[in-house]
Design a protein around this motif. Structure first.
Motif, PDB file in Angstrom:
ATOM      1  N   ARG A 236       0.831  -1.210   0.000  1.00 50.40           N
ATOM      2  CA  ARG A 236       0.000   0.000   0.000  1.00 50.40           C
ATOM      3  C   ARG A 236       0.865   1.260   0.000  1.00 50.40           C
ATOM      4  O   ARG A 236       0.519   2.255  -0.647  1.00 50.40           O
ATOM      5  CB  ARG A 236      -0.942  -0.033   1.208  1.00 50.40           C
ATOM      6  CG  ARG A 236      -1.907  -1.229   1.166  1.00 50.40           C
ATOM      7  CD  ARG A 236      -2.953  -1.159   2.244  1.00 50.40           C
ATOM      8  NE  ARG A 236      -2.447  -1.414   3.579  1.00 50.40           N
ATOM      9  CZ  ARG A 236      -2.302  -2.605   4.138  1.00 50.40           C
ATOM     10  NH1 ARG A 236      -2.603  -3.702   3.451  1.00 50.40           N
ATOM     11  NH2 ARG A 236      -1.861  -2.738   5.378  1.00 50.40           N
ATOM     12  N   TYR A 237       2.008   1.215   0.697  1.00 48.62           N
ATOM     13  CA  TYR A 237       2.947   2.343   0.701  1.00 48.62           C
ATOM     14  C   TYR A 237       3.447   2.631  -0.711  1.00 48.62           C
ATOM     15  O   TYR A 237       3.471   3.791  -1.151  1.00 48.62           O
ATOM     16  CB  TYR A 237       4.115   2.021   1.634  1.00 48.62           C
ATOM     17  CG  TYR A 237       5.271   3.002   1.554  1.00 48.62           C
ATOM     18  CD1 TYR A 237       5.281   4.167   2.302  1.00 48.62           C
ATOM     19  CD2 TYR A 237       6.363   2.736   0.712  1.00 48.62           C
ATOM     20  CE1 TYR A 237       6.340   5.066   2.229  1.00 48.62           C
ATOM     21  CE2 TYR A 237       7.429   3.613   0.638  1.00 48.62           C
ATOM     22  CZ  TYR A 237       7.414   4.779   1.388  1.00 48.62           C
ATOM     23  OH  TYR A 237       8.466   5.667   1.302  1.00 48.62           O
ATOM     24  N   LEU A 238       3.850   1.588  -1.433  1.00 53.54           N
ATOM     25  CA  LEU A 238       4.393   1.777  -2.778  1.00 53.54           C
ATOM     26  C   LEU A 238       3.324   2.330  -3.723  1.00 53.54           C
ATOM     27  O   LEU A 238       3.606   3.216  -4.547  1.00 53.54           O
ATOM     28  CB  LEU A 238       4.927   0.446  -3.323  1.00 53.54           C
ATOM     29  CG  LEU A 238       6.186  -0.093  -2.645  1.00 53.54           C
ATOM     30  CD1 LEU A 238       6.481  -1.512  -3.119  1.00 53.54           C
ATOM     31  CD2 LEU A 238       7.376   0.817  -2.904  1.00 53.54           C
ATOM     32  N   ILE A 239       2.099   1.821  -3.624  1.00 58.02           N
ATOM     33  CA  ILE A 239       1.015   2.299  -4.495  1.00 58.02           C
ATOM     34  C   ILE A 239       0.768   3.779  -4.265  1.00 58.02           C
ATOM     35  O   ILE A 239       0.607   4.555  -5.221  1.00 58.02           O
ATOM     36  CB  ILE A 239      -0.273   1.482  -4.237  1.00 58.02           C
ATOM     37  CG1 ILE A 239      -0.093   0.038  -4.742  1.00 58.02           C
ATOM     38  CG2 ILE A 239      -1.475   2.136  -4.931  1.00 58.02           C
ATOM     39  CD1 ILE A 239      -1.211  -0.906  -4.331  1.00 58.02           C
ATOM     40  N   LYS A 240       0.768   4.186  -2.989  1.00 52.63           N
ATOM     41  CA  LYS A 240       0.491   5.596  -2.678  1.00 52.63           C
ATOM     42  C   LYS A 240       1.713   6.476  -2.921  1.00 52.63           C
ATOM     43  O   LYS A 240       1.606   7.565  -3.491  1.00 52.63           O
ATOM     44  CB  LYS A 240       0.024   5.714  -1.226  1.00 52.63           C
ATOM     45  CG  LYS A 240      -1.342   5.081  -0.971  1.00 52.63           C
ATOM     46  CD  LYS A 240      -1.774   5.214   0.486  1.00 52.63           C
ATOM     47  CE  LYS A 240      -3.161   4.626   0.696  1.00 52.63           C
ATOM     48  NZ  LYS A 240      -3.611   4.754   2.113  1.00 52.63           N
ATOM     49  N   GLN A 241       2.886   5.996  -2.512  1.00 52.14           N
ATOM     50  CA  GLN A 241       4.100   6.807  -2.641  1.00 52.14           C
ATOM     51  C   GLN A 241       4.466   7.063  -4.095  1.00 52.14           C
ATOM     52  O   GLN A 241       4.904   8.153  -4.459  1.00 52.14           O
ATOM     53  CB  GLN A 241       5.256   6.100  -1.915  1.00 52.14           C
ATOM     54  CG  GLN A 241       6.510   6.944  -1.762  1.00 52.14           C
ATOM     55  CD  GLN A 241       7.538   6.685  -2.850  1.00 52.14           C
ATOM     56  OE1 GLN A 241       7.535   5.631  -3.486  1.00 52.14           O
ATOM     57  NE2 GLN A 241       8.410   7.653  -3.075  1.00 52.14           N
ATOM     58  N   LYS A 242       4.242   6.078  -4.964  1.00 48.67           N
ATOM     59  CA  LYS A 242       4.535   6.229  -6.384  1.00 48.67           C
ATOM     60  C   LYS A 242       3.317   6.714  -7.166  1.00 48.67           C
ATOM     61  O   LYS A 242       3.380   6.845  -8.396  1.00 48.67           O
ATOM     62  CB  LYS A 242       5.024   4.896  -6.971  1.00 48.67           C
ATOM     63  CG  LYS A 242       6.407   4.478  -6.474  1.00 48.67           C
ATOM     64  CD  LYS A 242       6.828   3.154  -7.081  1.00 48.67           C
ATOM     65  CE  LYS A 242       8.247   2.788  -6.692  1.00 48.67           C
ATOM     66  NZ  LYS A 242       9.274   3.612  -7.389  1.00 48.67           N
ATOM     67  N   ASP A 243       2.219   6.966  -6.449  1.00 49.05           N
ATOM     68  CA  ASP A 243       0.981   7.463  -7.069  1.00 49.05           C
ATOM     69  C   ASP A 243       0.586   6.590  -8.263  1.00 49.05           C
ATOM     70  O   ASP A 243       0.336   7.076  -9.355  1.00 49.05           O
ATOM     71  CB  ASP A 243       1.138   8.922  -7.509  1.00 49.05           C
ATOM     72  CG  ASP A 243      -0.203   9.567  -7.856  1.00 49.05           C
ATOM     73  OD1 ASP A 243      -1.235   9.107  -7.336  1.00 49.05           O
ATOM     74  OD2 ASP A 243      -0.216  10.515  -8.673  1.00 49.05           O
ATOM     75  N   MET A 244       0.527   5.287  -8.024  1.00 53.89           N
ATOM     76  CA  MET A 244       0.197   4.345  -9.084  1.00 53.89           C
ATOM     77  C   MET A 244      -1.290   4.440  -9.424  1.00 53.89           C
ATOM     78  O   MET A 244      -2.141   4.135  -8.596  1.00 53.89           O
ATOM     79  CB  MET A 244       0.538   2.916  -8.659  1.00 53.89           C
ATOM     80  CG  MET A 244       2.013   2.680  -8.397  1.00 53.89           C
ATOM     81  SD  MET A 244       2.326   0.952  -7.901  1.00 53.89           S
ATOM     82  CE  MET A 244       4.094   1.018  -7.563  1.00 53.89           C
TER      83      MET A 244
END
Length: 380
Positions: A236-244
């Motif tokens: 979830r961090y990666l999805i939000k941090q990279k604005d996927m």
């Protein structure tokens, strides 16, 4: 080389432009003229190499060249391993057919929905896109006659055999006329696929488009070391941090897929799952919504992923590693397609490290592995 040089009609060339194809891929350059010339073709090509258009375009062209009035019997059988691939190929046919003066009816048939619903759509079908089991069901009810098939296409033959369809394929081949044109596509040529090729094809034109390093190099690969309990928050961090805005997440089981979707939704990330336990309607809805941007995350198992074909997909995440290096390349190959760049991320728990080393060795490419223990995953 251009599509104009391949011997296609103006109507098809117009549709090619409409579908935003600029130049033929290598598989198309070689397969289209060979199929138009009536040759048997054996193609070794990965998903994303342009192989669907390489047989759909010449099939539609050959229908346009027939001078006789329409003879509304089934002429072309395209055999595929999964319902998703059947739907995808049917959509590709519809897209290229839009400007043709002679319309050609194609019908996809597959399991998961009532037989009667598909039987009523078969009238006047000239191109049938079918999974083996459902095709044999329709034959058993005398809804389909395979006696006048002029061309057989086996797409993803290796996957068809991996899924245990050898006996069904043999039954179907026995029902077809001896005189016909045969097209076989496979990502690999293992022993079983070679056996089908030797049985099926007559002096074929062999085309091999390998999963080249150039294709893999278009994909930015990375991995994160993570403890199992931090895996969900890290995703979830990666999805939000990279604005996927659009990411395909691969898992190994139906249970993990469903649990992951629940957790993503609880954290404000719209997601849907696609796997073998979902109804056909639910799978179609999930794929359509993902393609159109209605959801950010599609969580898929490997079996259900066959047939997911999305141009310019920016992100793929391996939440769980696949069992084979071949499947890993297949997964990450969903991004970095059509000459576009993409990013593939793998989440590696301590028990995955040895297997991931094997995957890298087989792929011939080292992947940067980053630590995640210092990332602040609070609230994720």
């Amino acid at each position: 080389m251009t599509f104009e040089s391949l011997g296609l009609s103006e109507a098809l060339l117009k549709a090619i432009v409409e579908q935003q194809y600029t130049a033929p891929f290598p598989i198309q350059e070689q397969a289209i003229p060979a199929i138009l010339a009536g040759k048997d073709v054996q193609g070794i090509a990965q998903t994303g190499s342009g192989k669907t258009a390489s047989f759909v375009l010449p099939i539609l062209e050959l229908f346009q060249r027939k001078k006789a009035a329409r003879s509304l019997h089934l002429k072309v059988l395209i055999l595929v391993p999964t319902r998703e691939l059947a739907i995808q190929i049917s959509e590709v046919i519809n897209g290229f057919e839009q400007f043709l003066p002679k319309k050609v009816k194609n019908t996809p048939v597959f399991g998961g929905i009532p037989l009667n619903q598909q039987m009523v759509k078969l009238k006047n079908t000239e191109i049938l896109v079918a999974t083996p089991g459902r095709l044999l069901e329709l034959v058993s009810t005398q809804s389909i006659n395979l006696a006048k098939i002029e061309m057989l296409v086996l797409d993803e033959a290796d996957k068809m055999l991996d899924l245990g369809f050898q006996e069904e394929v043999n039954q179907i081949l026995a029902l077809l006329p001896t005189k016909r044109q045969n097209i076989l596509f496979s990502a690999t040529l293992d022993t079983e696929s070679k056996l089908i090729k030797d049985t099926l094809l007559c002096d074929p034109i062999r085309i091999e488009v390998e999963a080249t390093e150039k294709n893999i190099d278009l994909i930015q690969q990375s991995a994160y070391q993570v403890d199992p309990e931090r895996k969900g928050p890290l995703l979830r961090y990666l999805i939000k941090q990279k604005d996927m805005k659009q990411v395909l997440v691969f898992v190994s089981s139906v249970r993990t897929a469903d649990n992951l979707v629940i957790k993503l939704k609880k954290n404000g990330i719209q997601a849907m799952a696609i796997h073998s336990k979902k109804t056909q309607g639910a799978r179609i809805e999930a794929l359509f919504s993902f393609k159109k941007g209605g959801i950010r995350v599609l969580v898929a198992t490997d079996l259900a992923s066959r047939g997911i074909d999305i141009q310019f997909l920016p992100f793929v995440i391996n939440y769980e590693l696949p069992r084979s290096p071949k499947d890993y390349v297949h997964r990450i190959g969903r991004t970095g397609r059509a000459e576009a760049s993409g990013e593939a991320i793998s989440l590696i728990c301590p028990e995955d490290e040895h297997h991931f080393k094997i995957i890298q060795k087989k792929m011939g490419k080292k992947v940067t592995i980053l630590p995640s223990d210092e990332l602040n995953l609070t609230g994720m």
